[in-house]
Design a protein around this motif. Structure first.
Motif, PDB file in Angstrom:
ATOM      1  N   ASN A 216       0.735  -1.320   0.252  1.00  0.00           N
ATOM      2  CA  ASN A 216       0.032  -0.127  -0.047  1.00  0.00           C
ATOM      3  C   ASN A 216       0.847   1.252   0.082  1.00  0.00           C
ATOM      4  O   ASN A 216       0.460   2.506  -0.378  1.00  0.00           O
ATOM      5  N   ASP A 217       2.144   1.011   0.286  1.00  0.00           N
ATOM      6  CA  ASP A 217       3.058   2.152   0.262  1.00  0.00           C
ATOM      7  C   ASP A 217       4.303   1.728  -0.614  1.00  0.00           C
ATOM      8  O   ASP A 217       4.451   0.602  -0.843  1.00  0.00           O
ATOM      9  N   LEU A 218       5.181   2.743  -0.668  1.00  0.00           N
ATOM     10  CA  LEU A 218       6.264   2.381  -1.618  1.00  0.00           C
ATOM     11  C   LEU A 218       7.491   3.101  -0.794  1.00  0.00           C
ATOM     12  O   LEU A 218       7.872   4.216  -0.943  1.00  0.00           O
ATOM     13  N   PRO A 219       8.314   2.120   0.035  1.00  0.00           N
ATOM     14  CA  PRO A 219       9.583   2.809   0.838  1.00  0.00           C
ATOM     15  C   PRO A 219      10.402   3.642  -0.022  1.00  0.00           C
ATOM     16  O   PRO A 219      10.768   3.201  -1.151  1.00  0.00           O
ATOM     17  N   GLY A 220      10.851   5.014   0.353  1.00  0.00           N
ATOM     18  CA  GLY A 220      11.700   5.512  -0.366  1.00  0.00           C
ATOM     19  C   GLY A 220      10.841   6.595  -1.152  1.00  0.00           C
ATOM     20  O   GLY A 220      11.616   7.299  -1.928  1.00  0.00           O
ATOM     21  N   HIS A 221       9.425   6.416  -1.322  1.00  0.00           N
ATOM     22  CA  HIS A 221       8.947   7.437  -1.881  1.00  0.00           C
ATOM     23  C   HIS A 221       7.809   7.915  -1.222  1.00  0.00           C
ATOM     24  O   HIS A 221       7.251   7.326  -0.396  1.00  0.00           O
ATOM     25  N   ARG A 222       7.337   9.121  -1.807  1.00  0.00           N
ATOM     26  CA  ARG A 222       6.139   9.655  -0.933  1.00  0.00           C
ATOM     27  C   ARG A 222       4.886   9.856  -2.240  1.00  0.00           C
ATOM     28  O   ARG A 222       5.209  10.425  -3.274  1.00  0.00           O
ATOM     29  N   VAL A 223       3.764   9.685  -1.849  1.00  0.00           N
ATOM     30  CA  VAL A 223       2.632   9.574  -2.748  1.00  0.00           C
ATOM     31  C   VAL A 223       2.411  11.074  -2.891  1.00  0.00           C
ATOM     32  O   VAL A 223       1.977  12.057  -1.877  1.00  0.00           O
ATOM     33  N   VAL A 224       2.303  11.729  -3.977  1.00  0.00           N
ATOM     34  CA  VAL A 224       1.954  13.115  -4.097  1.00  0.00           C
ATOM     35  C   VAL A 224       0.393  13.420  -4.537  1.00  0.00           C
ATOM     36  O   VAL A 224       0.128  14.527  -4.556  1.00  0.00           O
ATOM     37  N   ARG A 225       0.171  12.335  -5.430  1.00  0.00           N
ATOM     38  CA  ARG A 225      -1.192  12.415  -5.913  1.00  0.00           C
ATOM     39  C   ARG A 225      -1.908  11.022  -5.954  1.00  0.00           C
ATOM     40  O   ARG A 225      -1.286  10.187  -6.796  1.00  0.00           O
ATOM     41  N   VAL A 226      -3.145  10.894  -5.778  1.00  0.00           N
ATOM     42  CA  VAL A 226      -3.750   9.587  -5.867  1.00  0.00           C
ATOM     43  C   VAL A 226      -4.749   9.757  -7.084  1.00  0.00           C
ATOM     44  O   VAL A 226      -5.361  10.735  -7.040  1.00  0.00           O
ATOM     45  N   ILE A 227      -4.355   9.188  -8.222  1.00  0.00           N
ATOM     46  CA  ILE A 227      -5.333   9.259  -9.230  1.00  0.00           C
ATOM     47  C   ILE A 227      -6.457   8.530  -9.352  1.00  0.00           C
ATOM     48  O   ILE A 227      -7.629   9.061  -9.530  1.00  0.00           O
ATOM     49  N   GLY A 228      -6.412   7.337  -8.888  1.00  0.00           N
ATOM     50  CA  GLY A 228      -7.558   6.658  -8.911  1.00  0.00           C
ATOM     51  C   GLY A 228      -7.179   4.947  -9.151  1.00  0.00           C
ATOM     52  O   GLY A 228      -6.067   4.461  -9.591  1.00  0.00           O
ATOM     53  N   MET A 229      -8.353   4.202  -9.240  1.00  0.00           N
ATOM     54  CA  MET A 229      -8.017   2.939  -9.721  1.00  0.00           C
ATOM     55  C   MET A 229      -7.854   2.445 -11.056  1.00  0.00           C
ATOM     56  O   MET A 229      -8.588   3.083 -11.890  1.00  0.00           O
ATOM     57  N   GLY A 230      -6.816   1.864 -11.510  1.00  0.00           N
ATOM     58  CA  GLY A 230      -6.639   1.413 -12.889  1.00  0.00           C
ATOM     59  C   GLY A 230      -6.723  -0.016 -13.137  1.00  0.00           C
ATOM     60  O   GLY A 230      -6.435  -0.926 -11.940  1.00  0.00           O
ATOM     61  N   ARG A 231      -7.114  -0.494 -14.157  1.00  0.00           N
ATOM     62  CA  ARG A 231      -7.408  -1.923 -14.417  1.00  0.00           C
ATOM     63  C   ARG A 231      -7.093  -2.316 -15.641  1.00  0.00           C
ATOM     64  O   ARG A 231      -7.137  -1.337 -16.731  1.00  0.00           O
ATOM     65  N   GLY A 232      -6.461  -3.286 -15.979  1.00  0.00           N
ATOM     66  CA  GLY A 232      -6.124  -4.166 -17.270  1.00  0.00           C
ATOM     67  C   GLY A 232      -6.931  -5.493 -17.318  1.00  0.00           C
ATOM     68  O   GLY A 232      -6.886  -6.183 -16.338  1.00  0.00           O
ATOM     69  N   ILE A 233      -7.501  -5.860 -18.263  1.00  0.00           N
ATOM     70  CA  ILE A 233      -8.332  -6.867 -18.509  1.00  0.00           C
ATOM     71  C   ILE A 233      -7.970  -7.405 -19.691  1.00  0.00           C
ATOM     72  O   ILE A 233      -7.937  -7.109 -20.618  1.00  0.00           O
ATOM     73  N   THR A 234      -8.051  -9.059 -19.589  1.00  0.00           N
ATOM     74  CA  THR A 234      -8.074  -9.740 -20.878  1.00  0.00           C
ATOM     75  C   THR A 234      -9.173 -11.116 -20.543  1.00  0.00           C
ATOM     76  O   THR A 234      -9.474 -11.320 -19.447  1.00  0.00           O
ATOM     77  N   VAL A 235      -9.578 -11.556 -21.672  1.00  0.00           N
ATOM     78  CA  VAL A 235     -10.512 -12.562 -21.824  1.00  0.00           C
ATOM     79  C   VAL A 235      -9.864 -13.454 -22.499  1.00  0.00           C
ATOM     80  O   VAL A 235      -9.554 -13.417 -23.894  1.00  0.00           O
ATOM     81  N   ARG A 236      -9.647 -14.921 -22.019  1.00  0.00           N
ATOM     82  CA  ARG A 236      -8.700 -16.009 -22.588  1.00  0.00           C
ATOM     83  C   ARG A 236      -9.612 -17.069 -22.883  1.00  0.00           C
ATOM     84  O   ARG A 236     -10.237 -17.379 -21.924  1.00  0.00           O
ATOM     85  N   SER A 237      -9.549 -17.890 -23.946  1.00  0.00           N
ATOM     86  CA  SER A 237     -10.224 -19.283 -23.863  1.00  0.00           C
ATOM     87  C   SER A 237      -9.170 -20.387 -23.900  1.00  0.00           C
ATOM     88  O   SER A 237      -7.954 -19.950 -24.738  1.00  0.00           O
ATOM     89  N   ARG A 238      -9.356 -21.351 -23.464  1.00  0.00           N
ATOM     90  CA  ARG A 238      -8.610 -22.627 -23.796  1.00  0.00           C
ATOM     91  C   ARG A 238      -8.758 -22.998 -25.298  1.00  0.00           C
ATOM     92  O   ARG A 238      -9.611 -22.495 -25.805  1.00  0.00           O
ATOM     93  N   ASN A 239      -7.796 -23.784 -25.859  1.00  0.00           N
ATOM     94  CA  ASN A 239      -8.065 -24.403 -27.259  1.00  0.00           C
ATOM     95  C   ASN A 239      -7.978 -25.887 -27.154  1.00  0.00           C
ATOM     96  O   ASN A 239      -7.218 -26.337 -26.182  1.00  0.00           O
ATOM     97  N   ILE A 240      -8.043 -26.455 -28.377  1.00  0.00           N
ATOM     98  CA  ILE A 240      -8.020 -27.816 -28.361  1.00  0.00           C
ATOM     99  C   ILE A 240      -6.816 -28.502 -28.077  1.00  0.00           C
ATOM    100  O   ILE A 240      -6.580 -29.456 -27.455  1.00  0.00           O
ATOM    101  N   VAL A 241      -5.751 -27.769 -28.562  1.00  0.00           N
ATOM    102  CA  VAL A 241      -4.391 -28.289 -28.464  1.00  0.00           C
ATOM    103  C   VAL A 241      -3.950 -28.288 -26.815  1.00  0.00           C
ATOM    104  O   VAL A 241      -3.466 -29.084 -26.374  1.00  0.00           O
TER     105      VAL A 241
END
Length: 106
Positions: free
Chosen positions: A7-32
């Protein structure tokens, strides 16, 4: 881009909280992968075909998260997590998310 699961980063100071970021993928198995996974499950142990698929999905979601954080103007992501849900049999959503922030070295 600095990414941390803490939740924090030693040696750094949070100067601004922008908000939640997300990355998403949807994958399917295949026959192989299903065929290889089925054969490996007979003998037991690590199922390499599915490990490769899972790692690939996590990497794709992680890279999408970093891309979104940069677009939001952040230089770090705190409290980064993964989540995965099966949408339907053989199709899985993988989400990487965290708090996008701007940090400065102390």
């Amino acid at each position: 881009m600095i990414v941390a699961t803490t939740n924090d980063l030693p040696g750094h100071r949070v100067v601004r909280v922008i908000g939640m970021g997300r990355g998403i993928t949807v994958r399917s198995r295949n026959i192989v992968s299903d065929a290889l996974g089925g054969l490996q499950s007979i003998v037991g142990g690590r199922i390499g075909a599915y490990v490769k698929l899972a790692e690939s999905a996590r990497k794709e979601a992680y890279e999408a998260l970093i891309e979104e954080a940069r677009a939001m103007g952040g230089n770090a992501i705190l409290a980064m997590r993964y989540d995965a849900n099966e949408i339907m049999p053989g199709i899985t959503e993988v989400l990487a998310y965290g708090t996008v922030v701007v940090v400065e070295a102390e």
